[in-house]
Design a protein around this motif. Structure first.
Motif, PDB file in Angstrom:
ATOM      1  N   TRP A 292       0.821  -1.214   0.000  1.00 37.00           N
ATOM      2  CA  TRP A 292       0.000   0.000   0.000  1.00 37.00           C
ATOM      3  C   TRP A 292       0.856   1.267   0.000  1.00 37.00           C
ATOM      4  O   TRP A 292       0.350   2.372  -0.139  1.00 37.00           O
ATOM      5  CB  TRP A 292      -0.877   0.023   1.262  1.00 37.00           C
ATOM      6  N   CYS A 293       2.154   1.116   0.152  1.00 40.08           N
ATOM      7  CA  CYS A 293       3.071   2.220   0.445  1.00 40.08           C
ATOM      8  C   CYS A 293       3.780   2.685  -0.830  1.00 40.08           C
ATOM      9  O   CYS A 293       4.536   1.909  -1.433  1.00 40.08           O
ATOM     10  CB  CYS A 293       4.086   1.738   1.480  1.00 40.08           C
ATOM     11  N   PRO A 294       3.567   3.939  -1.275  1.00 39.63           N
ATOM     12  CA  PRO A 294       4.187   4.388  -2.526  1.00 39.63           C
ATOM     13  C   PRO A 294       5.705   4.477  -2.465  1.00 39.63           C
ATOM     14  O   PRO A 294       6.385   4.161  -3.442  1.00 39.63           O
ATOM     15  CB  PRO A 294       3.554   5.763  -2.757  1.00 39.63           C
ATOM     16  N   ASN A 295       6.268   4.891  -1.325  1.00 37.31           N
ATOM     17  CA  ASN A 295       7.730   4.936  -1.208  1.00 37.31           C
ATOM     18  C   ASN A 295       8.319   3.534  -1.226  1.00 37.31           C
ATOM     19  O   ASN A 295       9.429   3.329  -1.739  1.00 37.31           O
ATOM     20  CB  ASN A 295       8.140   5.657   0.068  1.00 37.31           C
ATOM     21  N   PHE A 372       7.494   3.368   6.785  1.00 33.52           N
ATOM     22  CA  PHE A 372       7.641   2.359   5.736  1.00 33.52           C
ATOM     23  C   PHE A 372       8.006   3.123   4.459  1.00 33.52           C
ATOM     24  O   PHE A 372       7.299   4.035   4.081  1.00 33.52           O
ATOM     25  CB  PHE A 372       6.335   1.600   5.533  1.00 33.52           C
ATOM     26  N   PRO A 373       9.146   2.758   3.830  1.00 35.24           N
ATOM     27  CA  PRO A 373      10.033   1.675   4.217  1.00 35.24           C
ATOM     28  C   PRO A 373      11.033   2.092   5.294  1.00 35.24           C
ATOM     29  O   PRO A 373      11.327   3.271   5.467  1.00 35.24           O
ATOM     30  CB  PRO A 373      10.786   1.372   2.917  1.00 35.24           C
ATOM     31  N   THR A 374      11.531   1.086   6.006  1.00 36.01           N
ATOM     32  CA  THR A 374      12.712   1.196   6.847  1.00 36.01           C
ATOM     33  C   THR A 374      13.662   0.098   6.376  1.00 36.01           C
ATOM     34  O   THR A 374      13.230  -1.026   6.115  1.00 36.01           O
ATOM     35  CB  THR A 374      12.375   1.010   8.331  1.00 36.01           C
ATOM     36  N   LYS A 386      23.421  -0.669  10.446  1.00 36.25           N
ATOM     37  CA  LYS A 386      22.810   0.607  10.079  1.00 36.25           C
ATOM     38  C   LYS A 386      21.308   0.416   9.908  1.00 36.25           C
ATOM     39  O   LYS A 386      20.859  -0.628   9.422  1.00 36.25           O
ATOM     40  CB  LYS A 386      23.442   1.104   8.771  1.00 36.25           C
ATOM     41  N   VAL A 387      20.527   1.431  10.306  1.00 34.06           N
ATOM     42  CA  VAL A 387      19.077   1.436  10.109  1.00 34.06           C
ATOM     43  C   VAL A 387      18.708   2.754   9.442  1.00 34.06           C
ATOM     44  O   VAL A 387      18.941   3.831   9.997  1.00 34.06           O
ATOM     45  CB  VAL A 387      18.311   1.280  11.433  1.00 34.06           C
ATOM     46  N   HIS A 388      18.133   2.663   8.260  1.00 33.32           N
ATOM     47  CA  HIS A 388      17.783   3.856   7.478  1.00 33.32           C
ATOM     48  C   HIS A 388      16.259   4.004   7.445  1.00 33.32           C
ATOM     49  O   HIS A 388      15.542   3.095   7.026  1.00 33.32           O
ATOM     50  CB  HIS A 388      18.320   3.718   6.053  1.00 33.32           C
ATOM     51  N   THR A 389      15.762   5.148   7.875  1.00 37.51           N
ATOM     52  CA  THR A 389      14.329   5.423   7.924  1.00 37.51           C
ATOM     53  C   THR A 389      13.877   6.160   6.671  1.00 37.51           C
ATOM     54  O   THR A 389      14.481   7.158   6.277  1.00 37.51           O
ATOM     55  CB  THR A 389      13.975   6.269   9.155  1.00 37.51           C
ATOM     56  N   GLY A 390      12.789   5.680   6.043  1.00 37.52           N
ATOM     57  CA  GLY A 390      12.220   6.355   4.885  1.00 37.52           C
ATOM     58  C   GLY A 390      12.986   6.089   3.608  1.00 37.52           C
ATOM     59  O   GLY A 390      13.872   5.225   3.539  1.00 37.52           O
TER      60      GLY A 390
END
Length: 417
Positions: A292-295, A372-374, A386-390
Motif C-alpha cells: 500500500w506504500c508508494p515509497n 515504511f520503508p525502513t 545501520k538502520v535507514h528510515t524512509g
C-alpha cells in the motif's frame, strides 16, 4: 510515510451503486466503446480540492482497450473489466484500488475506490476524452528552488518538517516534498500569478498542494489528501534546507546487536529468518515494506534489479511485508502481485499488520519503527550495522541520486568487512 492514516484496508465488490442493472442470463457484460487517445478529468477530494486525473486509452494487440494511468513520468496499465450495463472497472496493477463508474464513448463518471481498508473509500471522479484546454499563460511568481517547509495538522497543531524542491518552466511546475519518513513522489502543476498548485495521483494516493506567495517571500497554503486529509503548510526559500539524518532517527535498543525474526515465506513456503544457512556469512538487507506504500514501491523498483546484479557478491535481501489485512492469504496475494510487477527474486515474508507500532513489536530489537520503508543493513557477522528510515525516491532528483550513492557505499563497505 506520515500519511499511513490516509491509506485505508477491504472494500467489497466494485460495482458502482446505481450501476447494477442485471444483464440477461444469456449475455455476458461487454466493454463499452471508448474514445482512443488522451482522457482528462478530476477527482473531488475533501474540502472540494480538485485532483487532476489523466489516462490514455489505446488499442492492444488483440484490439481491446489498453488503459494507462499517467502520473508525471510514470504510467500504470489498468486492468479493464466490464460490468452490467455500461459500468466499467479500471483496476490498479499494484494497489488495491480502481476507477469504477459508467462509461460512454467520451465520458466516464464514477469514483476512485480503494479496497484495502475496513472503511469505504470512494472519491467522485469525472473524465472526458481529449486533452485539457490550455489556458493562456500569465506572468507568475517563480517557485523554483529549495524550500524549508513545515506541515501542520489543524486538528491538534502537531507539525513536521519537510524540504520542498521545485522546478519551473514558464507556468509549469514539477517537484516534490521530502519528509523524514519519505517523499511525496511526482508532483506536477502550475504557477498562476502569486499562486502554486501541484498534485499527484498514482491510482491509490491522491494529493493536492496549493499555496500563495506571502509579502515576506514565503508560502502559505493547504495540503488535501483522500477523503478527509487536510494539513496546512508554510515555507521559506532556503537553498541549505535539509532534514535530520535518516540513519539516526531510529536504531537498536540498548544491548541489542542483531535482528532476530522468523516469518512465513510467500515463495516456497516455510519461514524466513536471518539465522537461516542461506544468509550466514553474507551481507543482509532487510526491507520493511507494504504493498500500500508508494515509497516502498519506489524502493522495491530499485532493489529488485539491483539484487539481480549484486547477489553474487554475497549480498541478500529479505522483504518483510506489513499489509493492511490480518488474513495471511490476502497478504500473500498482495505481496505476490508486487513480486510479479517488479520481478522480485529475493525472499518476501508476511511480517504483520501495516502499523508502525505492530512492526516494532514483532521486531523488538529496534527502538521504534517510524516509517515504511525502513531498511536495516546486517553485516557478515550477523550484527546490525545501520538502520535507514524512509526513502527518497526518483521524484526527488538529486536526493535520489545521493541515496543511491550512499546505499552503494554502505553495501561496498559491508562486503569488504
Amino acid at each position: 510515510m506520515k500519511l499511513l492514516r490516509l491509506f485505508a484496508p477491504l472494500l467489497l465488490p466494485v460495482l458502482l451503486p446505481g450501476c447494477t442493472s442485471s444483464p440477461s442470463s444469456d449475455s455476458a457484460p461487454t466493454l463499452p466503446s471508448l474514445h482512443q487517445g488522451a482522457w482528462h478529468g478530476t477527482a473531488t477530494l475533501g474540502g472540494g480540492a480538485r485532483l487532476p486525473v489523466s489516462v490514455d486509452v489505446l488499442p492492444d494487440s488483440a484490439g481491446r482497450h489498453r488503459v494507462l494511468l499517467r502520473n508525471g513520468p510514470e504510467a500504470f496499465r489498468l486492468t479493464v473489466e466490464a460490468g452490467p450495463g455500461d459500468s466499467l472497472t479500471l483496476r490498479h496493477p499494484i494497489f488495491e484500488a480502481a476507477l469504477v463508474g459508467r462509461a460512454t464513448a467520451g465520458t466516464f463518471t464514477g469514483f476512485w475506490q480503494k479496497f484495502d481498508g475496513t472503511k469505504p473509500f470512494r472519491v467522485p471522479v469525472t473524465l472526458r476524452a481529449g486533452k485539457p484546454a490550455v489556458r493562456p499563460a500569465k506572468p507568475a511568481a517563480d517557485f523554483s528552488g529549495t524550500w524549508a517547509v513545515t506541515f501542520t495538522d489543524p486538528a491538534d497543531s502537531s507539525s513536521y518538517p519537510a524540504v520542498g524542491v521545485f522546478q519551473q518552466q514558464g507556468n509549469a511546475v514539477t517537484g516534490t516534498f521530502l519528509t523524514t519518513t519519505g517523499d511525496y513522489r511526482y508532483l506536477t502543476g502550475e504557477a498562476r500569478r502569486d499562486s502554486l498548485k501541484v498534485s499527484t495521483f498514482d491510482g491509490s494516493h491522491g494529493w493536492v498542494f496549493t499555496a500563495r506567495l506571502q509579502p515576506d517571500g514565503g508560502l502559505a497554503g493547504d495540503f488535501r489528501s483522500g477523503l478527509t486529509g487536510h494539513e496546512t503548510w508554510t515555507a521559506r526559500k532556503d537553498a541549505a534546507a535539509k532534514l535530520p539524518d535518516a540513519n539516526t532517527l531510529t536504531g537498536l535498543r540498548t544491548g541489542a546487536s542483531t535482528l532476530d525474526f522468523k516469518f512465513p515465506n510467500i515463495f516456497q513456503g516455510g519461514s524466513v529468518s536471518p539465522a537461516d544457512p542461506k544468509y550466514r556469512g553474507k551481507v543482509v538487507i532487510v526491507q520493511l515494506l507494504g504493498t500500500w506504500c508508494p515509497n516502498c514501491m519506489d524502493e522495491t523498483a530499485y532493489l529488485a534489479p539491483w539484487y539481480q546484479k549484486n547477489k553474487a557478491r554475497g549480498v541478500e535481501i529479505i522483504g518483510l511485508g506489513f499489509e493492511k489485512t490480518t488474513d495471511p492469504a490476502v497478504a500473500a496475494k498482495r505481496l505476490l502481485r508486487l513480486r510479479e510487477r517488479f520481478n522480485i527474486t529475493y525472499d518476501l515474508a508476511i511480517a504483520g499488520y501495516a502499523n508502525k507500532d505492530s512492526a516494532a513489536r514483532v521486531l523488538p530489537a529496534l527502538r521504534e519503527v517510524l516509517a515504511f520503508p525502513t531498511t536495516v543493513f546486517i553485516g557478515r557477522d550477523g550484527r546490525v550495522k545501520k538502520v535507514h528510515t524512509g526513502f527518497s525516491g526518483p521524484g526527488t532528483g538529486k536526493y535520489y541520486e545521493e541515496w543511491q550513492r550512499e546505499f552503494a557505499a554502505t553495501v561496498d563497505a559491508l562486503v569488504r568487512m
